[in-house]
Design an enzyme around this catalytic site. Structure first.
Site, PDB file in Angstrom:
ATOM      1  N   ARG A 169       0.744  -1.208  -0.032  1.00 59.20           N
ATOM      2  CA  ARG A 169      -0.120   0.023   0.142  1.00 59.20           C
ATOM      3  C   ARG A 169       0.687   1.137   0.080  1.00 59.20           C
ATOM      4  O   ARG A 169       0.632   2.127  -0.873  1.00 59.20           O
ATOM      5  CB  ARG A 169      -1.070   0.062   1.110  1.00 59.20           C
ATOM      6  N   LYS A 170       1.794   1.296   1.081  1.00 55.43           N
ATOM      7  CA  LYS A 170       2.517   2.660   0.912  1.00 55.43           C
ATOM      8  C   LYS A 170       3.295   2.823  -0.582  1.00 55.43           C
ATOM      9  O   LYS A 170       3.317   3.966  -0.737  1.00 55.43           O
ATOM     10  CB  LYS A 170       3.531   2.442   2.042  1.00 55.43           C
TER      11      LYS A 170
END
Length: 139
Positions: free
Chosen positions: A98-99
Site C-alpha cells: 500500500r505505502k
C-alpha cells in the site's frame, strides 16, 4: 449484540471478481507497456483497499482489537481465525504494497508487484470464501 455491516462487506466482496478479471486480462498485455504498468498498480491498490476495508468492517462489527496499521488488520483477521495463517501470508505481502503504491509510486520496485499480482488470482477468491464462511459461522 454485534452490528456487522454485511451489506458493505458484500459490496466489497462482489468487487473481487472485477479485480481478478483485470489481473487476468493483464496477462495478455505487454508487461513493459505503460498501460500494463498503470493497470497493474491500480488493480493491486484496489485489492489492498478491498481487503483492508472488509477487514475493518469485520474488526469493528465483531469488536475485535483495534488495528494499528494496515498490516495489523490482516494480523487480526489471522488471530481471530477469519483467515488461516497460510492465507494471511500473501495478504500481508499485498497490504505491505500500500505505502509504495500510494506514496512511492514514482519509484516502485516493479519486481515486487508481479508475484503478488499473480498470487492474487488464487488468494482473493480464498479470502472472499473465508470471509463468507466466518460470517456464516458467526451469525
Amino acid at each position: 449484540m454485534y452490528y456487522v455491516n454485511r451489506q458493505q462487506i458484500e459490496i466489497r466482496l462482489q468487487f473481487i471478481p472485477e479485480i481478478i478479471r483485470v489481473l487476468r486480462s493483464l496477462q495478455q498485455t505487454d508487461p513493459e507497456s505503460p498501460l500494463y504498468l498503470f493497470a497493474e498498480e491500480r488493480a493491486l491498490h484496489l485489492a489492498v483497499e478491498t481487503v483492508t476495508d472488509i477487514g475493518s468492517y469485520l474488526i469493528d462489527g465483531f469488536l475485535m482489537r483495534d488495528a494499528s496499521s494496515y498490516e495489523d488488520i490482516v494480523e487480526i483477521l489471522r488471530d481471530e481465525q477469519v483467515v488461516s495463517p497460510d492465507l494471511a501470508r500473501p495478504l500481508l505481502e499485498l497490504v505491505e504494497l500500500r505505502k509504495p503504491l500510494v506514496q512511492q509510486y514514482f519509484d516502485l520496485e516493479r519486481d515486487r508487484l508481479l508475484p503478488v499480482a499473480h498470487a492474487l488470482l488464487e488468494v482473493l477468491p480464498q479470502f472472499a470464501d473465508a470471509v463468507r464462511e466466518y460470517l456464516e459461522a458467526n451469525g
